[in-house]
Structures are given as structure tokens and as C-alpha cells.
Write a protein that holds these residues in place. Structure first.
Motif, short mmCIF file in Angstrom:
data_model
loop_
_atom_site.label_atom_id
_atom_site.label_comp_id
_atom_site.label_asym_id
_atom_site.label_seq_id
_atom_site.Cartn_x
_atom_site.Cartn_y
_atom_site.Cartn_z
N LEU A 58 45.91 29.72 26.62
CA LEU A 58 46.93 30.70 26.98
C LEU A 58 46.58 31.40 28.29
N LEU A 59 45.34 31.81 28.42
CA LEU A 59 44.90 32.47 29.64
C LEU A 59 45.04 31.55 30.85
N SER A 60 44.70 30.28 30.66
CA SER A 60 44.82 29.31 31.74
C SER A 60 46.27 29.15 32.17
N GLN A 61 47.18 29.08 31.21
CA GLN A 61 48.60 28.91 31.52
C GLN A 61 49.17 30.16 32.19
N ALA B 55 47.61 53.77 44.44
CA ALA B 55 46.71 54.91 44.62
C ALA B 55 47.03 55.73 45.87
N ASP B 56 47.60 55.08 46.89
CA ASP B 56 47.89 55.80 48.14
C ASP B 56 49.28 56.44 48.14
N GLY B 57 49.98 56.38 47.00
CA GLY B 57 51.27 57.06 46.89
C GLY B 57 52.49 56.19 47.08
N ARG B 58 52.31 54.92 47.49
CA ARG B 58 53.48 54.06 47.67
C ARG B 58 54.22 53.86 46.36
N GLN B 59 55.56 53.89 46.45
CA GLN B 59 56.38 53.72 45.26
C GLN B 59 56.40 52.25 44.83
N VAL B 60 56.34 52.07 43.52
CA VAL B 60 56.24 50.72 42.95
C VAL B 60 57.19 50.60 41.76
N LYS B 61 57.75 49.41 41.61
CA LYS B 61 58.48 49.06 40.39
C LYS B 61 57.67 48.01 39.66
N SER B 62 57.28 48.30 38.42
CA SER B 62 56.37 47.43 37.70
C SER B 62 57.00 46.82 36.45
N THR B 63 56.53 45.63 36.12
CA THR B 63 56.90 44.97 34.87
C THR B 63 55.63 44.39 34.25
N SER B 64 55.46 44.62 32.96
CA SER B 64 54.28 44.13 32.26
C SER B 64 54.71 43.31 31.05
N ILE B 65 54.17 42.11 30.93
CA ILE B 65 54.52 41.19 29.84
C ILE B 65 53.26 40.86 29.06
N GLY B 66 53.23 41.20 27.79
CA GLY B 66 52.09 40.90 26.94
C GLY B 66 52.19 39.50 26.36
N ILE B 67 51.06 38.81 26.30
CA ILE B 67 51.00 37.44 25.78
C ILE B 67 50.17 37.44 24.50
N LYS B 68 50.77 36.94 23.41
CA LYS B 68 50.09 36.92 22.11
C LYS B 68 49.70 35.50 21.71
N ASP B 69 48.66 35.40 20.89
CA ASP B 69 48.30 34.10 20.33
C ASP B 69 49.05 33.89 19.01
N SER B 70 48.76 32.81 18.33
CA SER B 70 49.49 32.47 17.11
C SER B 70 49.21 33.45 15.97
N ASP B 71 48.15 34.24 16.09
CA ASP B 71 47.85 35.25 15.08
C ASP B 71 48.50 36.60 15.38
N GLY B 72 49.25 36.65 16.48
CA GLY B 72 49.92 37.89 16.84
C GLY B 72 49.04 38.87 17.59
N GLN B 73 47.87 38.43 18.03
CA GLN B 73 46.96 39.29 18.77
C GLN B 73 47.23 39.18 20.27
N LYS C 217 34.30 39.41 22.38
CA LYS C 217 34.45 38.42 21.31
C LYS C 217 34.69 37.03 21.90
N LYS C 218 34.10 36.03 21.29
CA LYS C 218 34.26 34.66 21.77
C LYS C 218 35.71 34.22 21.62
N LYS C 219 36.24 33.62 22.67
CA LYS C 219 37.64 33.19 22.68
C LYS C 219 37.80 31.86 21.97
N THR C 220 38.94 31.71 21.29
CA THR C 220 39.27 30.44 20.67
C THR C 220 39.83 29.50 21.73
N LEU C 221 39.93 28.24 21.40
CA LEU C 221 40.50 27.25 22.33
C LEU C 221 41.93 27.62 22.68
N GLU C 222 42.69 28.06 21.68
CA GLU C 222 44.08 28.46 21.94
C GLU C 222 44.14 29.61 22.93
N GLN C 223 43.28 30.60 22.77
CA GLN C 223 43.28 31.76 23.65
C GLN C 223 42.89 31.37 25.08
#
Length: 209
Positions: free
Chosen positions: A11-14, A85-103, A2-8
Motif C-alpha cells: 500500500l505504501l509503495s502504491q 510556516a511563512d504565512g502563505r495561504q494554502v488549500k489542503s486535502t488529506s486522504i487516509g489509506i487503510k489496510d484490509s483490517d481497517g487500520q 511495529k513491523k509492517k505486513t506485506l500488504e501494508q
């Protein structure tokens, strides 16, 4: 896609700028990945301090797909256990970024390679030991491979690096230390070293010369 809006796009750039700053701050032991959730088939937009082997253009992970399917999915998932993939232990954090429409537009993910800190822990244990002597270790016993990995982790910690980020010059110094400690006499020592450093056996033999 889907074509991205200017806001999206903004956000990706930031998010890409934030990822670069985090990566420089927490190098070399934290991989920082930017996911474009508007293009799940080619979601990986940037990879800094590449520890997982992922490449720009790789598809979204299960977590990314879950956010795409459900805008109410948790926006921050912090410090969860993971593995490369090679078995090394990892601690991960994931942060979701939403636009003004909550997507969900993007995800900023950090993967901390715990092997470096395990090396730090081993080094600190050695430094704080108060015994006058240390019992000799048999380098040919079944735990020899663990001894090799532990020594590599300790060496990388001294270099403020991970085993897989060691430069060729550092690897050559490491091989001298392993040889001096008798650890290259362990059965399949070169295979163990190559796997832990993420290089070929040929490279290990070359570094050992």
C-alpha cells in the motif's frame, strides 16, 4: 515501530507512485506529501514539489496522529484552509489509506499554494481592464510592499511557477522589471523581495546586479 505486513508495504509503495504522478501533473503549485502512519516519529515518506520546507523523516502532523489514534477518523478531508510556516495561504486535502483490517497505514496530502492563483487573478484583472489609462501609483507609500509582492506574483504566474520556484535566470529578469517599475525604491524593498521569493537578501542583491 511495529513491523509492517506485506500488504501494508505494498500500500505504501502504491501511494508513493500515486503521489509522484499527482505531483508531476500539478507542478509547481501543489505540494504532495506521503505520510507513513505506521511510523509516526518519522512519518514523512516522500515530499514532491516541496513548498512547505518539510523533509523526509519529519514526524506526523496533528491530523496524522488523529488518524493513528482513531481508525474511524474521516478518511477524506478536502479543501480545508491551511498556511505554510511563512504565512502563505494554502488549500489542503488529506486522504487516509487503510489496510484490509481497517487500520490507517498512510496519508496522501496535497497542499496548493494559493499565491500563484492570486497572481493569476491579478494578471487577469489587468488583462481584462478596459480603462484607457491607469492611475499612477506612488511607490514610496506604506502599501509599497504589497505592490512588490503583487508584481512578483504576476511575474511568477507568467512563468507558470510560484515565486519560490523561480530559477536564478528568472529572478534576474524579475529584478529588472521591479527596478524599471520603481519598486526597488520602496523602503525595505530587498527584504520584501527576499521574503517573498524565499531566498537570502544576498541572493536578491546578486540577482539585481
Amino acid at each position: 515501530m511495529k513491523k509492517k505486513t506485506l500488504e501494508q508495504k505494498q500500500l505504501l509503495s502504491q501511494v508513493k507512485q500515486i503521489a509522484e504522478g499527482l505531483a508531476q501533473t500539478f507542478a509547481p503549485f501543489t505540494e504532495v506529501v506521503v505520510h507513513d502512519l505506521l511510523d509516526p516519529a518519522h512519518a514523512v515518506l516522500a515530499v514532491h514539489n516541496n513548498l512547505s520546507g518539510r523533509q523526509v523523516g519529519d514526524p506526523a502532523t496533528e491530523l496524522g496522529l488523529a488518524r493513528i489514534m482513531d481508525p474511524e477518523y474521516d478518511q477524506v478531508i478536502a479543501n480545508y484552509p491551511n498556511r505554510f510556516a511563512d504565512g502563505r495561504q494554502v488549500k489542503s486535502t488529506s486522504i487516509g489509506i487503510k489496510d484490509s483490517d481497517g487500520q490507517y497505514v498512510a496519508a496522501l496530502c496535497m497542499n496548493v499554494d494559493l499565491t500563484l492563483f492570486q497572481g493569476f487573478q491579478s494578471a487577469l484583472n489587468m488583462f481584462t481592464a478596459v480603462e484607457g489609462t491607469t492611475p499612477a501609483k506612488e511607490s514610496l507609500d506604506p502599501s509599497g510592499a504589497d505592490a512588490i509582492r503583487s508584481r512578483i506574483d504576476e511575474f511568477a504566474a507568467r512563468m507558470a511557477a510560484t515565486p519560490r520556484s523561480l530559477k536564478a535566470e528568472d529572478r534576474r529578469t524579475l529584478m529588472k522589471e521591479l527596478k524599471s517599475a520603481g519598486l526597488l525604491d520602496v523602503r525595505r524593498a530587498m527584504d520584501t523581495v527576499a521574503a517573498h521569493l524565499g531566498v537570502s537578501r544576498a541572493t536578491v542583491y546578486s540577482d539585481a546586479k
